[in-house]
Design an enzyme around this catalytic site. Sequence first.
Site, short mmCIF file in Angstrom:
data_model
loop_
_atom_site.label_atom_id
_atom_site.label_comp_id
_atom_site.label_asym_id
_atom_site.label_seq_id
_atom_site.Cartn_x
_atom_site.Cartn_y
_atom_site.Cartn_z
N TYR A 146 0.87 -1.26 -0.11
CA TYR A 146 -0.07 -0.02 -0.03
C TYR A 146 0.89 1.30 -0.01
O TYR A 146 0.59 1.98 -0.72
CB TYR A 146 -0.99 -0.17 1.27
N LYS A 150 1.28 4.40 -2.68
CA LYS A 150 1.14 6.05 -2.14
C LYS A 150 2.66 6.33 -2.83
O LYS A 150 2.50 7.79 -3.27
CB LYS A 150 0.98 6.06 -0.92
N1 LIG Z 1 -8.16 7.66 6.71
C1 LIG Z 1 -6.79 7.73 6.73
O1 LIG Z 1 -6.20 8.09 8.17
C2 LIG Z 1 -5.84 7.95 5.76
C3 LIG Z 1 -6.21 7.94 4.48
N2 LIG Z 1 -5.51 7.99 3.62
C4 LIG Z 1 -5.66 8.07 2.06
O2 LIG Z 1 -6.86 8.91 2.00
C5 LIG Z 1 -7.91 8.16 0.84
C6 LIG Z 1 -9.11 8.07 1.49
O3 LIG Z 1 -8.97 7.28 2.74
P1 LIG Z 1 -10.33 7.01 3.50
O4 LIG Z 1 -11.25 8.01 3.26
O5 LIG Z 1 -9.78 6.62 4.74
O6 LIG Z 1 -10.70 5.78 2.75
P2 LIG Z 1 -12.07 4.95 2.71
O7 LIG Z 1 -12.23 3.75 2.30
O8 LIG Z 1 -13.11 5.43 3.53
O9 LIG Z 1 -12.64 5.74 1.34
C7 LIG Z 1 -12.00 5.70 -0.02
C8 LIG Z 1 -13.11 5.81 -1.04
O10 LIG Z 1 -12.59 5.32 -2.23
C9 LIG Z 1 -13.54 4.73 -2.94
N3 LIG Z 1 -12.79 3.78 -4.04
C10 LIG Z 1 -11.89 2.73 -3.89
N4 LIG Z 1 -11.54 2.47 -5.06
C11 LIG Z 1 -12.07 3.07 -5.84
C12 LIG Z 1 -11.87 3.22 -7.25
N5 LIG Z 1 -11.05 1.95 -7.96
N6 LIG Z 1 -12.62 4.17 -8.01
C13 LIG Z 1 -13.62 5.04 -7.45
N7 LIG Z 1 -13.52 4.92 -6.15
C14 LIG Z 1 -12.87 4.15 -5.36
C15 LIG Z 1 -14.19 3.87 -1.81
O11 LIG Z 1 -15.43 3.32 -2.54
C16 LIG Z 1 -14.25 4.80 -0.94
O12 LIG Z 1 -15.51 5.55 -0.75
C17 LIG Z 1 -7.32 6.98 0.36
O13 LIG Z 1 -6.24 7.23 -0.85
C18 LIG Z 1 -6.41 6.63 1.51
O14 LIG Z 1 -5.21 5.45 1.14
C19 LIG Z 1 -3.84 8.31 3.72
C20 LIG Z 1 -3.60 8.10 4.87
C21 LIG Z 1 -4.44 8.20 6.08
O1 LIG Z 2 -2.72 5.45 5.11
C1 LIG Z 2 -3.25 5.03 6.24
O2 LIG Z 2 -2.87 5.14 7.25
C2 LIG Z 2 -3.37 5.22 8.66
C3 LIG Z 2 -2.81 5.12 9.57
O3 LIG Z 2 -2.11 4.12 9.61
P1 LIG Z 2 -2.19 2.81 10.66
O4 LIG Z 2 -1.37 1.68 10.20
O5 LIG Z 2 -1.60 3.38 11.91
O6 LIG Z 2 -3.49 2.56 11.05
C4 LIG Z 2 -4.76 4.10 8.43
O7 LIG Z 2 -5.62 4.15 9.58
C5 LIG Z 2 -5.42 4.38 7.10
O8 LIG Z 2 -6.45 3.30 7.07
C6 LIG Z 2 -4.51 4.22 5.96
O9 LIG Z 2 -5.26 4.55 4.77
#
Ligand SMILES: NC(=O)C1=CN([C@@H]2O[C@H](COP(=O)(O)OP(=O)(O)OC[C@H]3O[C@@H](n4cnc5c(N)ncnc54)[C@H](O)[C@@H]3O)[C@@H](O)[C@H]2O)C=CC1
Ligand SMILES: O=C1O[C@H](COP(=O)(O)O)[C@@H](O)[C@H](O)[C@H]1O
Length: 257
Positions: A146, A150
């Site tokens: 993953y 990124k």
């Molecule tokens: N939540 C966190 O703490 C962190 C999130 N991120 C990044 O931020 C972004 C959003 O994360 P979250 O909102 O937490 O995840 P989430 O899983 O809640 O939201 C991701 C969304 O992307 C959509 N998705 C997935 N594959 C897709 C595709 N092929 N085409 C269109 N839509 C698609 C899903 O349906 C979902 O609604 C991600 O790229 C994640 O890697 C990065 C670091 C930390």
């Molecule tokens: O990139 C992401 O990071 C957060 C934080 O990482 P974690 O391994 O400490 O949980 C993660 O919760 C999230 O799902 C992921 O998209």
Amino acid sequence: MDDPVLLTGAGGAVGAAILEGLEDAYEWKLMFHSPPAEEPDHEYLIGDVSSEGDVAAAMDGVGAVIHLAGDPRPEAPWDSVLTNNIDGTQKMYEAAIDEGVEKFVFASSNHAVGAFETDERTPEMYRPDDQYRLDGSELPRPGNLYGVSKATGEVLGRYYHDQHGLSVCNIRIGNLTRGHPPIDYERGQAMWLSYRDCAHIHDCALQADYEYEIVYGISDNDRKYYSIERAKEVLGYEPMDNSAHFEGEERVAEPDA
Ligand SMILES: NC(=O)C1=CN([C@@H]2O[C@H](COP(=O)(O)OP(=O)(O)OC[C@H]3O[C@@H](n4cnc5c(N)ncnc54)[C@H](O)[C@@H]3O)[C@@H](O)[C@H]2O)C=CC1
Ligand SMILES: O=C1O[C@H](COP(=O)(O)O)[C@@H](O)[C@H](O)[C@H]1O
């Protein structure tokens, strides 16, 4: 930003934080992967970022992009991150260039640099008195596939910026949780990003002038091993929250005035 802003992954957690904070600040065009439970108040479409046609339709008429869509699981398998994160991001950049988009904000992750957290450095680096800092100038060092996806998204942005001139901001998001920092999780407290700081840093990334940037997206936590100086300097980021202001779920101190 006069033109609409495309928000992919609008149905997810980061999308919710951004929309809650910036609902009225922009004309949004939302992209969902599957139909949302409630009818959105904004223009929206359903699509997959690995589909050229869906991405072209999403990009039509927008001036900026916040690209969140992808598989967010640190344990996600290669097939999934290859399709959803790497191929999806490359298709988003191609379409952004075709549309003449000005700004592209990419949801990168702490996991792009997760392997800096070596056995020798942890858990001390998660604690407030430790001075170790990553500042965004270091090379990627992922600890899982993953994270590789990124880091690849960041490099795709470098390529499309250099070849086509669009402004690119990679936000290495920490750990977004609603209401309070993660409990009994030092790493998560060190990289906590509150909902309002999440909305704010994305607002800053849409408003500021820059070429190509990598910044850390965390709140102003006393515990931290990511510097937020670059986000402050280039984007004008002024975070409100600090994981040290909480005991469990309870806020015990207010932000400094
Ligand atoms: N939540 C966190 O703490 C962190 C999130 N991120 C990044 O931020 C972004 C959003 O994360 P979250 O909102 O937490 O995840 P989430 O899983 O809640 O939201 C991701 C969304 O992307 C959509 N998705 C997935 N594959 C897709 C595709 N092929 N085409 C269109 N839509 C698609 C899903 O349906 C979902 O609604 C991600 O790229 C994640 O890697 C990065 C670091 C930390
Ligand atoms: O990139 C992401 O990071 C957060 C934080 O990482 P974690 O391994 O400490 O949980 C993660 O919760 C999230 O799902 C992921 O998209």
